[in-house]
Motif scaffolding. Structure first.
Motif, short mmCIF file in Angstrom:
data_model
loop_
_atom_site.label_atom_id
_atom_site.label_comp_id
_atom_site.label_asym_id
_atom_site.label_seq_id
_atom_site.Cartn_x
_atom_site.Cartn_y
_atom_site.Cartn_z
N LYS A 170 0.85 -1.18 0.00
CA LYS A 170 0.00 0.00 0.00
C LYS A 170 0.89 1.23 0.00
N ARG A 171 0.59 2.18 -0.89
CA ARG A 171 1.45 3.36 -1.04
C ARG A 171 0.61 4.62 -1.20
N LYS A 172 1.08 5.70 -0.59
CA LYS A 172 0.48 7.00 -0.77
C LYS A 172 1.56 7.99 -1.23
N SER A 173 1.17 8.88 -2.15
CA SER A 173 2.09 9.88 -2.67
C SER A 173 1.51 11.28 -2.46
N TRP A 174 2.38 12.23 -2.15
CA TRP A 174 1.98 13.62 -1.96
C TRP A 174 2.83 14.53 -2.83
N ASP A 175 2.22 15.58 -3.36
CA ASP A 175 2.94 16.62 -4.08
C ASP A 175 3.10 17.84 -3.17
N HIS A 176 4.23 18.53 -3.34
CA HIS A 176 4.49 19.77 -2.61
C HIS A 176 4.54 20.92 -3.61
N PHE A 177 3.85 21.99 -3.31
CA PHE A 177 3.88 23.16 -4.19
C PHE A 177 3.52 24.39 -3.36
N ALA A 178 3.80 25.56 -3.94
CA ALA A 178 3.52 26.82 -3.26
C ALA A 178 2.15 27.34 -3.67
N ASP A 179 1.32 27.69 -2.69
CA ASP A 179 0.01 28.28 -2.95
C ASP A 179 0.20 29.67 -3.57
N LEU A 180 -0.48 29.92 -4.70
CA LEU A 180 -0.29 31.19 -5.42
C LEU A 180 -0.83 32.39 -4.66
N VAL A 181 -1.75 32.17 -3.73
CA VAL A 181 -2.33 33.28 -2.97
C VAL A 181 -1.55 33.54 -1.68
N SER A 182 -1.41 32.51 -0.86
CA SER A 182 -0.73 32.69 0.43
C SER A 182 0.78 32.54 0.33
N LEU A 183 1.27 31.94 -0.80
CA LEU A 183 2.69 31.67 -1.01
C LEU A 183 3.26 30.69 0.01
N LYS A 184 2.38 30.01 0.74
CA LYS A 184 2.82 29.00 1.68
C LYS A 184 2.93 27.64 0.98
N GLU A 185 3.80 26.79 1.53
CA GLU A 185 3.96 25.47 0.95
C GLU A 185 2.74 24.61 1.27
#
Length: 242
Positions: A170-185
């Protein structure tokens, strides 16, 4: 002129210590560095380092003659950075890391039948390297995988062995990106994946080292990004030592 040099440095070591008949330790690890240098001034921007660090300790308990427990940890980190882009943020500079923990238990029911079970947890992540007086990771994605398995080996005669087995992952994957509004990860679940495999193998031993093996397996995969897949495999293997 497109000539290039590849400077290689590698160091590897294994340490093993038997504390007593019941417990032993083995530590394996090393470092590898590939430094690619282009002779051409025009291509020298591609000069880079590819470094890999590995550390893998293994603990083994032989509690009694029929029961053996093995615990393994593995840590691996791979860094790639370009010589002339170290001081600026570049997608070329990147890092891949992998860590795992595995437990394996073997129990001999009789001289002809042995059971084996195991569990492995693996963590992986990948990202960009950013130089801030030291390397700092800017993650792009991460994965967490759990795998369990059980198998049996039955040897009805000294020439034949049968090995049915089952494993589930069983595997789970997550993406990391910056929110364009808050600029938070932001960390967002991107995929859920599972795989189950049912297998059976039979070996015919010509002698201790030489054998013919027939194996078959059915694998079922499910992913949140696609449809269910069922695959069947059959393999014939021959081992011959001269």
């Amino acid at each position: 002129l497109n000539d290039r040099d590849l400077l290689t440095f590698s160091s590897w070591g294994i340490y093993r210590h038997i504390f007593n008949p019941l417990f032993s330790l083995q530590v394996e690890g090393g470092f590898r560095n590939f430094h690619q240098v282009y002779i051409s001034n025009r291509l020298s921007a591609n000069n880079n380092h590819n470094q890999t660090y590995v550390l893998s300790p293994t603990f083994t308990w032989q509690l009694f003659s029929a029961l053996k427990i093995k615990q393994n940890y593995n840590i691996q980190a791979n860094y790639i950075y370009y010589d002339y882009e170290k001081e600026k943020e570049s997608t070329k500079n990147r890092l891949f890391r992998r860590a795992s923990s595995g437990t394996n238990i073997t129990y001999a029911l009789t001289s002809r039948i042995a059971l084996e079970g195991g569990y492995t947890y693996r963590y992986e992540d990948y990202g960009q390297l950013v130089w801030r007086e030291q390397w700092v990771q800017k993650p792009s994605w991460e994965r967490r995988t759990h795998t369990i398995g059980i198998s049996m080996e039955y040897q009805p005669t000294r020439f034949i062995s049968l090995s049915p087995g089952y494993s589930y992952q069983k595997r789970k994957s997550w993406d990391h990106f910056a929110d364009l509004v808050s600029l938070k990860e932001v960390r967002s679940l991107s995929e859920k994946y599972s795989q189950s495999t049912l297998s059976v193998a039979g070996r015919y031993y010509i002698d201790v080292l030489d054998y013919i093996m027939l194996s078959a397996a059915r694998r079922v995969q499910k992913s949140s990004q696609g449809s269910k897949e069922i695959s069947d495999y059959a393999t014939v293997s021959v081992s011959r030592n001269f």
